[in-house]
Design an enzyme around this catalytic site. Sequence first.
Site, PDB file in Angstrom:
ATOM      1  N   ASP A  41     -10.676   2.013  -3.369  1.00 45.88           N
ATOM      2  CA  ASP A  41     -11.555   2.039  -1.824  1.00 45.88           C
ATOM      3  C   ASP A  41     -12.821   1.879  -2.104  1.00 45.88           C
ATOM      4  O   ASP A  41     -13.483   1.446  -1.345  1.00 45.88           O
ATOM      5  CB  ASP A  41     -10.942   3.054  -1.172  1.00 45.88           C
ATOM      6  CG  ASP A  41      -9.190   2.996  -0.645  1.00 45.88           C
ATOM      7  OD1 ASP A  41      -8.826   1.496  -0.757  1.00 45.88           O
ATOM      8  OD2 ASP A  41      -8.990   3.841   0.359  1.00 45.88           O
ATOM      9  N   ASP A  91       0.640  -1.162   0.569  1.00 48.51           N
ATOM     10  CA  ASP A  91       0.111   0.056  -0.396  1.00 48.51           C
ATOM     11  C   ASP A  91       1.032   1.275   0.438  1.00 48.51           C
ATOM     12  O   ASP A  91       1.886   1.425   0.702  1.00 48.51           O
ATOM     13  CB  ASP A  91      -0.750  -0.405   1.137  1.00 48.51           C
ATOM     14  CG  ASP A  91      -1.955   1.008   0.854  1.00 48.51           C
ATOM     15  OD1 ASP A  91      -2.201   1.816  -0.236  1.00 48.51           O
ATOM     16  OD2 ASP A  91      -3.189   0.657   2.133  1.00 48.51           O
TER      17      ASP A  91
HETATM   18  C1  DGJ Z   1      -5.891   1.621   1.926  1.00 48.73           C
HETATM   19  C2  DGJ Z   1      -6.350   0.631   1.341  1.00 48.73           C
HETATM   20  O1  DGJ Z   1      -6.322   1.206  -0.307  1.00 48.73           O
HETATM   21  C3  DGJ Z   1      -7.095  -0.135   1.947  1.00 48.73           C
HETATM   22  O2  DGJ Z   1      -7.489  -1.171   1.206  1.00 48.73           O
HETATM   23  C4  DGJ Z   1      -6.722  -0.427   2.605  1.00 48.73           C
HETATM   24  O3  DGJ Z   1      -5.629  -1.590   2.945  1.00 48.73           O
HETATM   25  C5  DGJ Z   1      -5.865   1.070   3.909  1.00 48.73           C
HETATM   26  N1  DGJ Z   1      -5.208   1.294   2.936  1.00 48.73           N
HETATM   27  C6  DGJ Z   1      -5.288  -0.102   5.045  1.00 48.73           C
HETATM   28  O4  DGJ Z   1      -4.799   1.360   6.145  1.00 48.73           O
END
Ligand code: DGJ
Length: 691
Positions: A567, A497
């Site tokens: 997300d 991430d």
């Molecule tokens: C952002 C990601 O896009 C989410 O899926 C998740 O992993 C969060 N970060 C975790 O902090």
Amino acid sequence: MIQEKDGVFYLQTAHTSYWFCKTKFGHLEHLYYGPFLSIQPVDGVRYKRTAAVGSSVNYSAEDDLYCMDNLPLEYSTIGRGDYRFMPLEAVMPDGSFTADFVFESFTVTKGTVPMETLPTAWEGKREGAESKRAHKENGDAQKEPGREIETLCITMKDTAFAVYLKLYYTVFPDMDVITRRAVLVNEEEGSVQLRRFLSMMVDLPNRNYTMLTLNGGWSKEAHVSVRKLNENLVLNTSTTGSSSNRHNPGIMLGEEGANEDKGLVYGFNLIYSGNHMSASQVSAFGLARVAMGIGDYCFHWTLEKGRTFETPEAVMTCSSHGYNGASHAFHGFVNRHIVRGDWQGKERPILLNNWEATFFDFKESRLLRMAVEAKKLGIELFVLDDGWFGERNSDKAGLGDYDVNPKKLPHGIKGLAERIHKMGLKFGLWFEPEMVNEDSKLYRAHPDWAIKNPNRPAVLGRNQLVLDLCRKEVQDYIVKHVSHVLDEANVDYVKWDMNRHIAEGWSETLRGRGQGEFYHRYMLGLYRVLARIFRPRPHILLESCSSGGNRFDLGMLCYSPQIWASDDTDPVERLKIQTGLSYFYPPSTMGAHVSESPHQQTLRKTSISTRFAVAAFGCFGYEMDFKYLTAAQKKEVKEQIAFYKKYRRIFQFGEFSRVECPKENKVIWQAVERDQQHPKEAVAFRAGSQA
Ligand code: DGJ
């Protein structure tokens, strides 16, 4: 196939031709890019210049028709009478901006030519059963004479200085793709200061193009935007330090009247994950210039004597079968020549990720319960997301640290992984290695490793700072700690991430040298880190993520076979996001999950079948605790998973098309099996209903 005859370079793919020639003064004149033409004299396709044009500047007194402003070119430079957008803006050794590169020599080599510093498309050779399958799907034509991958390198020399411009063209005949990149070599005593140096440029005849780009932001990535191309310069560029959720690097140009299935469409994309730019503009003389490469935002690179600068590889395709035709070429190319390692062409597992079910609030016992339930329904991979290390109980602390939180995971990551593996599931783990919280052991030990301008207070995003990946010791720290966790716990999948934009481009390593090299050096550092961790561990499936789709690009896909698209898992929002991405990237690269209804961000209620139908056109998974489902819903989930497994190959690697849909706000996707040896099977989806 690449052939040179009488100063003309013929680049031929299965269905397209790309031709250019040397002019009498040694510039490269673009002749033709379009549907396949057999090799022939070029007069018929040449741009005609019959009269001198008023208020123009001639290149030479010898020829009043030779005006750089009115020539279709392969690459152009400042100071010789071309007033269009320039792919190169460099302060030359005499302090001027004038440069003039003319033909010196060329070579043709078999295969691709890898770069020292950046990822490139590769030849796509594979071993084993999956390779046989990939060959069956793509055909073995790559080995036939005239259909092998070849690279043309043209060396141009500046007329005043020992500065060389090398233009690389790699032809992938089966894919109808040609890649381009440029390299500058300074052999002159003085330095060359690069202020902009793009990978490619081409001047196409104007066909009243519509330009398609993908724009957006967090949770609304990759929305399609179209506009008419005209004389005004259009820049599609990112400034966040990443390819960004604001403006994806891919662009398409469709001739007037082109739609999903018909008309001439050109596609361009870039194998790069940092700031990018493409420029498009129609000239007063009916030529549409397109240039693409590293963004010039805060870019300033000093090239001393003996040094070379490599630009990222740009990918071009052209189809007379509309936008779908261009997308098919890109999809095949990504699956065969961008994604590499064990996961190339290999079906991706169905996963359960705990994030939307638990956020930071979990314990081993709850995770194991979730995994047991998941296994019963047919899930293949369990992924533990954010919150497993340091003091990471919210997004305010812990990034940068790798010691497991024993209150949540008393048996450590190793113990959890063993228990998950014992259930017959694969185990995946989340990392955010490029970041640090001020409230972390790492920051307390090395505050100078975080990117911040020493003369100003730092600016935070999601309470975090970005680590300076230009620094060797930072790269080493990440490689050491991530590798240790992966090996100790036998991790099968990683979610990498990156949850904030870079704001201030500053590295201590560049003090005194100028910070204009920062953004590109950051990216070189990231690619080095990814290569060091994952090239020796090709069995690990890497899914990259950046607050969702903030870094969805071909550069990341050279390391991570799939990317978390957004997300936003609301299926209605996902229609726009996945449709947009599908112009440039195949479903096998798009992370897409079913989550709860009402959706946590949009509060929209949707049926579980709609959520499934949308997520199925990607790397499929769930983000929920199945224990909250009713018995009927669990039954449905079990059936969804079985259905997806049956058609997974088609969903992930079939020929994906957007069906031209006359009614606004309706989306129809279809994917057709590629294996020609069997009767074709297909899956299709219409917004709101499952087919
Ligand atoms: C952002 C990601 O896009 C989410 O899926 C998740 O992993 C969060 N970060 C975790 O902090």
